[in-house]
Scaffold this active site. Sequence first.
Site, PDB file in Angstrom:
ATOM      1  N   ASN A 147     -25.840 -34.695 -23.567  1.00 41.35           N
ATOM      2  CA  ASN A 147     -24.952 -34.170 -24.607  1.00 41.35           C
ATOM      3  C   ASN A 147     -25.316 -32.700 -24.834  1.00 41.35           C
ATOM      4  OD1 ASN A 147     -23.482 -33.557 -26.869  1.00 41.35           O
ATOM      5  ND2 ASN A 147     -24.603 -34.914 -28.254  1.00 41.35           N
ATOM      6  N   TRP A 148     -24.477 -31.810 -24.316  1.00 39.72           N
ATOM      7  CA  TRP A 148     -24.808 -30.376 -24.408  1.00 39.72           C
ATOM      8  C   TRP A 148     -24.509 -29.812 -25.799  1.00 39.72           C
ATOM      9  CZ3 TRP A 148     -22.386 -28.121 -19.216  1.00 39.72           C
ATOM     10  CH2 TRP A 148     -23.029 -28.715 -18.120  1.00 39.72           C
ATOM     11  N   LYS A 149     -23.804 -30.556 -26.632  1.00 40.33           N
ATOM     12  CA  LYS A 149     -23.424 -30.090 -27.976  1.00 40.33           C
ATOM     13  C   LYS A 149     -22.725 -28.734 -27.868  1.00 40.33           C
ATOM     14  CE  LYS A 149     -27.342 -32.652 -29.747  1.00 40.33           C
ATOM     15  NZ  LYS A 149     -28.121 -33.013 -30.894  1.00 40.33           N
ATOM     16  N   HIS A 164     -20.820 -39.549 -32.988  1.00 38.53           N
ATOM     17  CA  HIS A 164     -22.180 -38.987 -32.963  1.00 38.53           C
ATOM     18  C   HIS A 164     -22.615 -38.728 -34.402  1.00 38.53           C
ATOM     19  CE1 HIS A 164     -25.442 -36.130 -32.344  1.00 38.53           C
ATOM     20  NE2 HIS A 164     -25.557 -36.639 -31.130  1.00 38.53           N
ATOM     21  N   GLU A 207     -23.961 -36.313 -35.767  1.00 43.12           N
ATOM     22  CA  GLU A 207     -23.570 -34.982 -36.281  1.00 43.12           C
ATOM     23  C   GLU A 207     -22.107 -34.996 -36.721  1.00 43.12           C
ATOM     24  OE1 GLU A 207     -25.005 -32.768 -32.909  1.00 43.12           O
ATOM     25  OE2 GLU A 207     -27.047 -33.315 -33.487  1.00 43.12           O
ATOM     26  N   GLU A 216     -28.714 -44.263 -31.615  1.00 46.51           N
ATOM     27  CA  GLU A 216     -29.425 -43.006 -31.827  1.00 46.51           C
ATOM     28  C   GLU A 216     -29.911 -42.930 -33.275  1.00 46.51           C
ATOM     29  OE1 GLU A 216     -28.102 -39.791 -28.872  1.00 46.51           O
ATOM     30  OE2 GLU A 216     -26.660 -39.762 -30.500  1.00 46.51           O
ATOM     31  N   GLY A 233     -33.131 -34.557 -32.120  1.00 41.18           N
ATOM     32  CA  GLY A 233     -33.514 -33.146 -32.191  1.00 41.18           C
ATOM     33  C   GLY A 233     -34.793 -32.887 -32.965  1.00 41.18           C
ATOM     34  N   SER A 248     -34.475 -37.597 -28.956  1.00 39.98           N
ATOM     35  CA  SER A 248     -35.668 -36.938 -28.406  1.00 39.98           C
ATOM     36  C   SER A 248     -36.172 -37.576 -27.111  1.00 39.98           C
ATOM     37  CB  SER A 248     -36.785 -36.874 -29.456  1.00 39.98           C
ATOM     38  OG  SER A 248     -36.366 -36.088 -30.560  1.00 39.98           O
ATOM     39  N   GLY A 264     -29.943 -35.154 -25.651  1.00 41.48           N
ATOM     40  CA  GLY A 264     -29.438 -33.898 -26.193  1.00 41.48           C
ATOM     41  C   GLY A 264     -30.196 -32.712 -25.624  1.00 41.48           C
ATOM     42  N   GLY A 265     -31.182 -32.227 -26.376  1.00 47.48           N
ATOM     43  CA  GLY A 265     -31.907 -31.003 -26.000  1.00 47.48           C
ATOM     44  C   GLY A 265     -32.370 -30.982 -24.552  1.00 47.48           C
TER      45      GLY A 265
END
Length: 263
Positions: free
Chosen positions: A12-14, A100, A102, A171, A177, A216, A237-238
């Site tokens: 997930n590049w956001k 998600h 967010e 998640e 994150g 994470s 993600g990251g």
Amino acid sequence: MNPIRRPLIAGNWKMNAGGQDGCALADAVAKSVKDSDQVDVVVSPPFTALAAVAHVLDENKSKVTIAAQNMHAEPSGAFTGEISSSMLKESGASWVILGHSERRQLFGETDEMVARKVSAALASGLRPIACVGETLDQRDAEATLEVVARQVRAFVDELAKQPGFGVIAYEPVWAIGTGLVATPEDAQAVHAMIRGILGESSDELAQQTRILYGGSVKADNAEGLLDQADIDGALVGGASLDAAGFGKIVEAAQRLAPRTDQG
Ligand code: PEP
């Protein structure tokens, strides 16, 4: 991992890696995962980079597929700034991440909205990756199973229409994150509970639905998580912004992957 379900690793590049950066990242991912033939690999660029990333993956003859990060539930209309499932498909996406945390926390998405989006995605042939997970407060109040069950029950009837086509991502919000990660045992307990809910609908749904863990996930913790019976992959993600690190997570899934034909 379970022999019936093919592992899936989704990045997930956001709101990162649009334009040229996204093309360069897609190129590097395609090259770094090209030997992982037992794992489904998905990348999720921002809307504006979907078509360009699709082109790069095509040029690489890559099996990596593309997810969008959100969509509107309606097929078209007066929804300024929104984007529909058919537009995503035209841009090269075959998946869409929905609900998600967010989106839920920053943009007010409710269980009901997520369910409508899951339904619309399935109806248009876009594969949903539907996200669920508890906040830190909910975890501290020992409400994890109750919260996640409520979120899953909101869309389970939609997933039941096409068993195995949709995916769920568990998640925990406190792990996204933050560098904090659920222990493999804690994550497995939630995944098993989710699979139990799927099983109330049908055995087929429970056995075919892939449930990813997200929060994470990195190269050095992926294997322990992916080794759990009900963890069928990861939403990353990251760490998905670094092709080499992401490739190592895919390699961990490849090492653990049973030989299956699901796609
Ligand atoms: C995510 O945003 O879906 C996610 C899991 O992020 P991270 O891996 O950075 O925790």
